[in-house]
Design a protein around this motif. Structure first.
Motif, mmCIF file in Angstrom:
data_model
loop_
_atom_site.group_PDB
_atom_site.id
_atom_site.type_symbol
_atom_site.label_atom_id
_atom_site.label_comp_id
_atom_site.label_asym_id
_atom_site.label_seq_id
_atom_site.Cartn_x
_atom_site.Cartn_y
_atom_site.Cartn_z
ATOM 1 N N GLU A 165 0.987 -0.751 0.177
ATOM 2 C CA GLU A 165 -0.035 -0.102 -0.001
ATOM 3 C C GLU A 165 0.839 1.312 0.005
ATOM 4 O O GLU A 165 -0.051 2.339 0.042
ATOM 5 C CB GLU A 165 -0.770 0.425 1.476
ATOM 6 C CG GLU A 165 -2.006 -1.209 0.787
ATOM 7 C CD GLU A 165 -2.919 -1.235 2.161
ATOM 8 O OE1 GLU A 165 -3.701 0.389 3.267
ATOM 9 O OE2 GLU A 165 -4.152 -2.149 2.779
ATOM 10 N N THR A 167 3.806 3.375 -1.247
ATOM 11 C CA THR A 167 4.129 3.792 -2.946
ATOM 12 C C THR A 167 5.931 3.742 -3.179
ATOM 13 O O THR A 167 6.508 3.069 -4.223
ATOM 14 C CB THR A 167 3.401 5.085 -3.687
ATOM 15 O OG1 THR A 167 3.567 6.235 -2.804
ATOM 16 C CG2 THR A 167 1.981 4.362 -3.903
ATOM 17 N N SER A 168 6.301 5.467 -2.742
ATOM 18 C CA SER A 168 7.387 5.470 -3.215
ATOM 19 C C SER A 168 8.478 4.050 -2.234
ATOM 20 O O SER A 168 8.011 4.171 -1.162
ATOM 21 C CB SER A 168 7.711 7.193 -2.870
ATOM 22 O OG SER A 168 7.689 6.624 -1.300
ATOM 23 N N GLU A 171 9.387 6.388 1.705
ATOM 24 C CA GLU A 171 8.010 5.938 2.528
ATOM 25 C C GLU A 171 7.947 4.271 2.568
ATOM 26 O O GLU A 171 7.629 3.739 3.956
ATOM 27 C CB GLU A 171 6.569 6.183 1.599
ATOM 28 C CG GLU A 171 5.974 7.559 1.385
ATOM 29 C CD GLU A 171 4.928 7.645 -0.071
ATOM 30 O OE1 GLU A 171 4.311 8.693 1.029
ATOM 31 O OE2 GLU A 171 4.754 7.000 -0.135
ATOM 32 N N ARG A 172 8.495 3.775 1.603
ATOM 33 C CA ARG A 172 8.650 1.743 2.349
ATOM 34 C C ARG A 172 9.717 1.858 3.207
ATOM 35 O O ARG A 172 8.998 0.616 4.252
ATOM 36 C CB ARG A 172 8.882 0.513 0.915
ATOM 37 C CG ARG A 172 7.576 0.815 0.283
ATOM 38 C CD ARG A 172 8.039 0.081 -1.119
ATOM 39 N NE ARG A 172 6.726 -0.346 -1.573
ATOM 40 C CZ ARG A 172 6.693 -1.451 -1.824
ATOM 41 N NH1 ARG A 172 6.685 -2.597 -1.263
ATOM 42 N NH2 ARG A 172 5.532 -1.634 -2.788
ATOM 43 N N THR A 199 10.260 -6.021 -3.376
ATOM 44 C CA THR A 199 10.268 -4.906 -4.262
ATOM 45 C C THR A 199 11.520 -3.523 -4.355
ATOM 46 O O THR A 199 11.940 -3.364 -5.068
ATOM 47 C CB THR A 199 9.055 -4.364 -4.141
ATOM 48 O OG1 THR A 199 8.316 -5.108 -3.736
ATOM 49 C CG2 THR A 199 8.803 -3.084 -5.070
#
Length: 228
Positions: A165, A167-168, A171-172, A199
């Motif tokens: 959920e 995106t960047s 942020e992950r 990812t």
């Protein structure tokens, strides 16, 4: 025993079909497995990010907790559908076939390890799903490589937002920071972290740091698939 019989009955009522051709019998049949899109060079020598030459910019900017990450397949087509079936549609039996693919890759790779450690789910998410897909994959790999599984050696302490959920990359990285702890000693162990998909590698990196905090000498990571 009753639960085992119930699952067997469900398999008879709802047989597994190949996500590539639809043939009944396994989540990915042998013929479709030969046609799966594999991760091919160039890729990052640390995190296996496709298209990177040498070490990618992200790994240079944020050094990883693991020494290496490898993934046999690209996260697309039948592999994507198989992972979604395992994680979100309750097809637990898919883990055995997918684990076989990971074990076959591991046996031909340069990875050396003493034990397998699955990436854990937070207890609340584990209750909701009913199982940890990474633990199921680890057991399937162990059955074919004889590497022991240390399930419970690594725990998730925060129920942060699912990485899917977020995106960047940045942020992950922030979302997963300080999410893991190790209640047991890992002194001197060479550990192979197991997960379904990588990812950005942020989750695996945080897991590796937690394992090294309790003495692990080296941490590698293996996932079934690598997302771009």
């Amino acid at each position: 025993m009753l639960l085992k019989f119930a699952r067997s009955a469900l398999d008879l009522v709802f047989p597994i079909h190949c996500t590539g051709c639809g043939r009944e019998g396994g989540i990915i049949c042998a013929q479709c497995a030969d046609d799966l899109e594999r991760v091919a060079p160039p890729y990052c020598q640390v995190c296996f990010a496709p298209g990177a030459d040498g070490v990618c910019h992200w790994c240079l900017q944020y050094p990883r907790g693991f020494e290496s990450l490898q993934s046999p397949f690209r996260f697309e087509g039948p592999i994507r559908d198989a992972v979604h079936a395992l994680k979100y549609r309750g097809v637990r039996a898919a883990a055995d076939s997918l684990g076989v693919l990971m074990a076959e890759y591991l046996q031909t790779s340069t990875i050396n390890a003493d034990v397998l450690v699955p990436v854990p789910l937070h207890p609340r998410r584990l209750r909701n799903r009913g199982y940890n897909q990474s633990a199921l994959l680890s057991r399937a790999i162990s059955a074919r490589t004889s590497l022991p599984v240390l399930d419970g050696h690594l725990v998730r302490t925060r129920n942060s937002r699912p990485q899917v959920e977020v995106t960047s990359r940045e942020e992950r990285r922030r979302n997963i920071a300080d999410n893991f702890d190790c209640p047991r000693d890992a002194s001197g162990l060479i550990i192979l972290l197991i997960d379904d998909v990588a990812t950005t590698g942020s989750t695996l990196s945080e897991c590796a740091y937690a394992l090294k905090n309790v003495g692990a000498s080296t941490v590698h990571a293996l996932t079934l698939a690598r997302d771009a």
